[in-house]
Design an enzyme around this catalytic site. Structure first.
Site, mmCIF file in Angstrom:
data_model
loop_
_atom_site.group_PDB
_atom_site.id
_atom_site.type_symbol
_atom_site.label_atom_id
_atom_site.label_comp_id
_atom_site.label_asym_id
_atom_site.label_seq_id
_atom_site.Cartn_x
_atom_site.Cartn_y
_atom_site.Cartn_z
ATOM 1 N N HIS A 181 -12.029 2.050 7.938
ATOM 2 C CA HIS A 181 -13.269 1.437 7.458
ATOM 3 C C HIS A 181 -14.206 2.539 6.996
ATOM 4 O O HIS A 181 -14.233 3.616 7.604
ATOM 5 C CB HIS A 181 -13.932 0.626 8.584
ATOM 6 C CG HIS A 181 -14.956 -0.329 8.080
ATOM 7 N ND1 HIS A 181 -16.254 0.049 7.829
ATOM 8 C CD2 HIS A 181 -14.856 -1.631 7.761
ATOM 9 C CE1 HIS A 181 -16.909 -1.000 7.378
ATOM 10 N NE2 HIS A 181 -16.097 -2.035 7.319
ATOM 11 N N ASP A 239 -10.158 -7.421 9.528
ATOM 12 C CA ASP A 239 -9.118 -8.124 8.770
ATOM 13 C C ASP A 239 -7.771 -8.097 9.463
ATOM 14 O O ASP A 239 -6.942 -8.979 9.265
ATOM 15 C CB ASP A 239 -8.994 -7.525 7.362
ATOM 16 C CG ASP A 239 -10.255 -7.750 6.570
ATOM 17 O OD1 ASP A 239 -10.802 -8.850 6.657
ATOM 18 O OD2 ASP A 239 -10.696 -6.824 5.885
HETATM 19 N N1 ACO Z 1 -3.605 3.651 6.198
HETATM 20 C C1 ACO Z 1 -3.249 4.958 6.132
HETATM 21 N N2 ACO Z 1 -4.135 5.955 5.862
HETATM 22 C C2 ACO Z 1 -5.412 5.630 5.656
HETATM 23 C C3 ACO Z 1 -5.848 4.283 5.721
HETATM 24 C C4 ACO Z 1 -4.897 3.272 6.009
HETATM 25 N N3 ACO Z 1 -5.248 1.991 6.081
HETATM 26 N N4 ACO Z 1 -7.177 4.235 5.457
HETATM 27 C C5 ACO Z 1 -7.568 5.494 5.253
HETATM 28 N N5 ACO Z 1 -6.513 6.348 5.370
HETATM 29 C C6 ACO Z 1 -6.533 7.822 5.279
HETATM 30 C C7 ACO Z 1 -6.695 8.280 3.829
HETATM 31 O O1 ACO Z 1 -5.439 8.475 3.224
HETATM 32 C C8 ACO Z 1 -7.456 9.565 4.025
HETATM 33 O O2 ACO Z 1 -6.551 10.556 4.473
HETATM 34 P P1 ACO Z 1 -6.724 12.112 4.025
HETATM 35 O O3 ACO Z 1 -8.050 12.552 4.643
HETATM 36 O O4 ACO Z 1 -5.546 12.815 4.575
HETATM 37 O O5 ACO Z 1 -6.788 12.105 2.518
HETATM 38 C C9 ACO Z 1 -8.411 9.276 5.190
HETATM 39 O O6 ACO Z 1 -7.724 8.255 5.962
HETATM 40 C C10 ACO Z 1 -9.788 8.772 4.762
HETATM 41 O O7 ACO Z 1 -9.615 7.614 3.914
HETATM 42 P P2 ACO Z 1 -10.591 7.227 2.696
HETATM 43 O O8 ACO Z 1 -9.831 6.410 1.722
HETATM 44 O O9 ACO Z 1 -11.265 8.467 2.193
HETATM 45 O O10 ACO Z 1 -11.682 6.352 3.446
HETATM 46 P P3 ACO Z 1 -12.696 5.331 2.769
HETATM 47 O O11 ACO Z 1 -13.840 5.239 3.692
HETATM 48 O O12 ACO Z 1 -12.997 5.703 1.359
HETATM 49 O O13 ACO Z 1 -11.857 3.961 2.731
HETATM 50 C C11 ACO Z 1 -10.952 1.836 3.326
HETATM 51 C C12 ACO Z 1 -12.037 2.919 3.630
HETATM 52 C C13 ACO Z 1 -10.989 1.462 1.823
HETATM 53 C C14 ACO Z 1 -11.287 0.584 4.140
HETATM 54 C C15 ACO Z 1 -9.565 2.406 3.709
HETATM 55 O O14 ACO Z 1 -9.540 2.740 5.086
HETATM 56 C C16 ACO Z 1 -8.422 1.406 3.383
HETATM 57 O O15 ACO Z 1 -7.943 1.388 2.248
HETATM 58 N N6 ACO Z 1 -7.979 0.585 4.394
HETATM 59 C C17 ACO Z 1 -6.962 -0.423 4.162
HETATM 60 C C18 ACO Z 1 -7.581 -1.664 3.500
HETATM 61 C C19 ACO Z 1 -8.447 -2.474 4.446
HETATM 62 O O16 ACO Z 1 -8.066 -2.749 5.588
HETATM 63 N N7 ACO Z 1 -9.636 -2.874 3.948
HETATM 64 C C20 ACO Z 1 -10.575 -3.702 4.712
HETATM 65 C C21 ACO Z 1 -11.807 -2.978 5.079
HETATM 66 S S1 ACO Z 1 -12.847 -3.973 6.087
HETATM 67 C C22 ACO Z 1 -13.604 -5.028 5.020
HETATM 68 O O17 ACO Z 1 -13.844 -4.766 3.883
HETATM 69 C C23 ACO Z 1 -14.011 -6.308 5.572
#
Ligand code: ACO
Length: 427
Positions: A316, A373
């Protein structure tokens, strides 16, 4: 130099600039950089708004480090456990809980406003049956603006309340219509005798003509367990500060467009799988994994920087601790385990993912916890709700947040049209 200020020095010229620090009642203070461009001729640069506060708000507070969420100062767990969704709607619409009499009247008014114009019904029926319910819903809510054009000219507090009640009350009807149309079955009108959440389940499930399935025990097949679980899910989704869809709603509000058009834009923004669309993707992903024994291979893929596979329902932008909404749903899932027959293969896979990810250094180091979610997907699945409706259910819950954020924007005298700038890298 003011005490509550921050000085920035341009090391190229040695010039210094002073900016006021504005205190918040909870959470981080903000540096007021509104004159930054005028002072320096430069823009601040923050793609994805990771360090930017775009407005003042009194509604929802999140402490992502602690995993805390409050509406008007009240913790989400208390709201989800001890209050109905409609009382939470009243809270988000007025800043206080209703009295017992207000609560009864609010419920009645919502029931009476749940019907929609037959013109809208015709519009929904003109979509191809293959259309996703989210696509139909976004269009229907946008079209709703043409039936209530007077909401562009809100004058009194009662005008605002009426505009809010209408959209909150009609959303479950439009949502259920969108679903039934996508199945190609006749639409079912609201039943005024039923409560908000029960009515939504009724409009989704009733046979053509409005009769409900009666079980062997002679009872209608909408159980109080289901109503309670869905009501909790609505409350947990009711508002969430300045997320992507709310920012979209405020952005559309800033141009002076109709409130229901702004909500329609919010619905479209929510649909993406990085946002509200994740709950549908969680189940799709569990189905793809297919078996508990395949979980380690998918966890490996999620950790591989060369692979764009991500675990849906994990991570998140704001929570770097357990999402407090997920905490409530995890408890609910355990509580409902027997009643909702949660021991299916998909739930087993979800539990295995949760177990492995929560102890894996990759997820621990990046603070990747299950989000709302992850659990709402599995609970809705156990409720027998088809996955194409998961994000639609998120919409029903979030409508109250969006519309009150719209009002907050309108009433804030410092609000301006949303117009960010850019760093130009072209020719
Ligand atoms: N699975 C594996 N790795 C992940 C995940 C995941 N679900 N989420 C983040 N990471 C990793 C990224 O690859 C990144 O790794 P790195 O530092 O080695 O490059 C690190 O964690 C940080 O991730 P970011 O994408 O920079 O974090 P951001 O805050 O921009 O994204 C997001 C947040 C979009 C929610 C992301 O965690 C994601 O895509 N999750 C899966 C989709 C999801 O569950 N969305 C619902 C969110 S809740 C809502 O909207 C109600």
């Amino acid at each position: 130099m003011k005490k509550n200020s921050m000085t920035m020095i341009d090391n190229r010229t040695g010039k210094s600039y002073e900016y006021s620090i504005l205190e918040a009642t909870r959470g981080p203070s903000v540096v007021d950089v509104r004159s930054f461009f005028k002072d320096t001729g430069m823009f601040t640069y923050d793609p994805g708004f990771t360090s930017t506060a775009a407005c003042d708000s009194e509604m929802t507070f999140i402490d992502g480090g602690k995993g805390e969420l409050r509406y008007y100062g009240i913790e989400i767990e208390e709201l989800a456990t001890n209050h109905s969704y409609l009382d939470v709607c009243f809270l988000l619409s007025t800043g206080r809980f209703p009295t017992q009499e207000e609560s009864i009247n609010y419920d009645l008014e919502i029931r009476h406003r749940s019907f929609i114009h037959s013109g809208l019904k015709n519009l929904i029926e003109s979509f191809p049956n293959s259309a996703h319910p989210m696509a139909i819903l976004a269009s229907a809510v946008s079209a709703l603006s043409s039936f209530y054009f007077e909401h562009l000219e809100l004058k009194s507090e009662e005008d605002y309340m009426e505009m809010k009640r209408r959209i909150i009350a009609k959303m479950p009807t439009l949502a259920a219509f969108s679903y039934r149309h996508s199945l190609g079955i006749p639409l079912i009108c609201p039943d005024i005798e039923r409560s908000f959440t029960e009515n939504f389940l009724y409009m989704m499930r009733a046979y053509p003509g409005g009769k409900m399935h009666i079980g062997v025990d002679g009872e209608e097949k909408i159980s109080s367990v289901e109503i309670e679980a869905l009501d909790t899910i609505f409350t947990l989704h009711a508002d969430h500060e300045q997320n992507a869809s709310t920012t979209t709603v405020r952005g559309v509000a800033s141009t002076g467009a109709h409130p229901y058009v702004a909500i329609s834009a919010g619905i479209s923004a929510l649909w993406g799988r990085a946002h509200g669309g994740a709950n549908e993707s969680v189940i799709a992903q569990l189905e793809m994994i297919g078996d508990v024994k395949n979980v380690p291979a998918f966890i490996k893929r999620a950790k591989d920087p060369e692979d764009d596979f991500r675990l849906m329902g994990f991570g998140h932008r704001v929570y770097k601790n357990f999402d407090p909404r997920a905490r409530v749903l995890k408890k609910l899932q355990d509580k409902l385990s027997d009643a909702l027959e949660l021991d299916s293969e998909l739930i087993m896979i979800a539990r295995e993912i949760e177990k492995i990810a929560l102890s894996d250094p990759y997820f621990i180091e990046r603070n990747l916890y299950p989000n709302i979610d992850f659990y709402s997907g599995t609970i809705l699945y156990a409720l027998g709700i088809p996955k194409s409706m998961f994000t639609v259910i998120f919409v029903i819950g979030r409508t109250v947040g969006w519309i009150n954020q719209w009002v907050e924007f309108k009433k804030d005298e410092s609000s301006k049209i949303a117009r960010p700038r850019q760093r130009y890298l072209g020719k």
